[in-house]
Design an enzyme around this catalytic site. Structure first.
Site, PDB file in Angstrom:
ATOM      1  CB  CYS A   1     -19.309  -1.264 -16.896  1.00  0.00           C
ATOM      2  SG  CYS A   1     -19.615  -0.733 -15.200  1.00  0.00           S
TER       3      CYS A   1
ATOM      4  CB  CYS B   1     -23.877   3.720 -14.587  1.00  0.00           C
ATOM      5  SG  CYS B   1     -22.621   5.024 -14.671  1.00  0.00           S
TER       6      CYS B   1
ATOM      7  CD  GLU C   1      -2.929  -1.040  -0.053  1.00  0.00           C
ATOM      8  OE1 GLU C   1      -2.916  -0.024  -0.762  1.00  0.00           O
ATOM      9  OE2 GLU C   1      -3.657  -2.010  -0.301  1.00  0.00           O
TER      10      GLU C   1
ATOM     11  CG  ASP D   1      -8.625   3.556  -4.756  1.00  0.00           C
ATOM     12  OD1 ASP D   1      -9.858   3.555  -4.938  1.00  0.00           O
ATOM     13  OD2 ASP D   1      -7.834   2.944  -5.497  1.00  0.00           O
TER      14      ASP D   1
ATOM     15  CB  CYS E   1     -15.170   2.710 -13.947  1.00  0.00           C
ATOM     16  SG  CYS E   1     -16.165   4.208 -13.824  1.00  0.00           S
TER      17      CYS E   1
ATOM     18  CE1 TYR F   1      -6.943   2.361  -0.769  1.00  0.00           C
ATOM     19  CE2 TYR F   1      -4.586   2.605  -0.402  1.00  0.00           C
ATOM     20  CZ  TYR F   1      -5.656   1.884  -0.901  1.00  0.00           C
ATOM     21  OH  TYR F   1      -5.445   0.697  -1.521  1.00  0.00           O
TER      22      TYR F   1
END
Length: 288
Positions: free
Chosen positions: A200, A206, A35, A136, A190, A118
């Site tokens: 998607c 959406c 991370e 994020d 995306c 995060y």
DNA sequence: AAAGCGTGGAC
DNA sequence: TGTCCAAGCTT
């Protein structure tokens, strides 16, 4: 709000990339290191560095015993070298305050150097399986489009955590998958530049697609020009220090050909101020 | 709270 | 070529 969790989970089961930190038994330290490296550095560039890092320092205590200079050198060209310093500092804190065990509690994680909203939640969720919203830049873009009907997210905000929390299922194991799936969807489908809406799993719910994919503008700050910047000078100075076989370079010989002498000196001063360099007896070196 | 912080790949 | 972008953080 339509249920987003179910289609995300199903999509993720079939489409998740096989990444090192998703392997069973990767461990909290590996997740934490990954991370740190992934903070603003692309996945494909992180992977080889991550494996080398964990081979050299398999535990926080191993890294804590090293000199900061070794961490900065091992960081190589991953960018934002302060992260190497912060990761080293976090390892020391984990050794001294947590008996060498990566903490599980979000507040304890947040108290470590270099860990923010995060990373703290990413470790708690992906390493320990707890239930928290992980947000994020990918997640923010997915939610901006699906829920708000905007082409790009606004600046990061605490509201993002609440928005993610709102779509998480109760079960913590499934919630972890939804967190990972949302990030993965943003990273591979995306995307910021050319979204692949045709594959998607959220097309039928959406808001952005329903509105005809309008360009709603980008509220984010633009990155300053890099060419000719102080940042570029810092990068050149630090690279010179990393590459120095003797590990200490006479001040006059640090990138001596840099076109702007004052800028070079400014870079050196700011690196010293950040703890990324030390000046001793007219020599410049990485922090010992 | 807005600015500053690396590096390399894609277009 | 220049611009955008990449699993953010600290001050």
């Amino acid at each position: 709000m339509p249920d987003l969790a179910a289609p995300l989970v199903e999509w993720y089961r079939a489409n998740a990339r096989d990444l090192p930190w998703r392997r069973a038994g990767f461990g909290p330290w590996g997740v934490l290191v990954s991370e740190f490296m992934l903070q603003q550095t692309p996945v494909n560039r992180v992977i080889p560095h991550l494996e080398a890092w964990l081979t050299r320092w398999p535990t926080p205590t191993d890294l804590a015993a090293a000199a900061p200079a070794d961490a900065v050198r091992q960081w190589a060209n991953l960018g934002y070298p302060r992260r190497a310093l912060w990761l080293h500092r976090a390892a020391v804190e984990i050794r001294d305050r947590h008996d060498g065990v990566v903490p599980r509690d979000v507040d304890a994680l947040l108290a470590l150097t270099g860990i923010g909203d995060y990373t703290a939640r990413a470790v708690a969720v992906f390493a320990y399986g707890d239930r928290h919203p992980v947000v994020d830049t990918n997640t923010r873009r997915v939610l901006a489009r699906v829920i708000d009907g905007r082409s790009q997210p606004g600046p990061p905000s605490r509201r993002d955590l609440r928005a993610m929390e709102a779509i998480l299922p109760v079960d913590r194991t499934t919630a972890a998958v939804v967190n990972a799936a949302t990030m993965e969807l943003g990273a591979t489908v995306c995307t910021a530049r050319v979204p692949r809406c045709e594959v998607c799993p959220l097309t039928d719910r959406c808001a952005w697609l329903a509105a005809g994919r309008p360009d709603t503008g980008d509220e984010r700050r633009k990155q300053a020009r890099y060419e000719g910047s102080d940042r570029q000078a810092r990068g050149a100075v630090l690279k010179a220090l990393r590459d120095a076989a003797t590990h200490a370079v006479p001040l006059a010989e640090v990138v001596p050909d840099w076109p702007d002498r004052l800028q070079r000196d400014r870079a050196i001063d700011s690196l010293i101020a950040d703890g990324l360099a030390e000046a001793v007896d007219g020599l410049l070196r990485l922090p010992v």
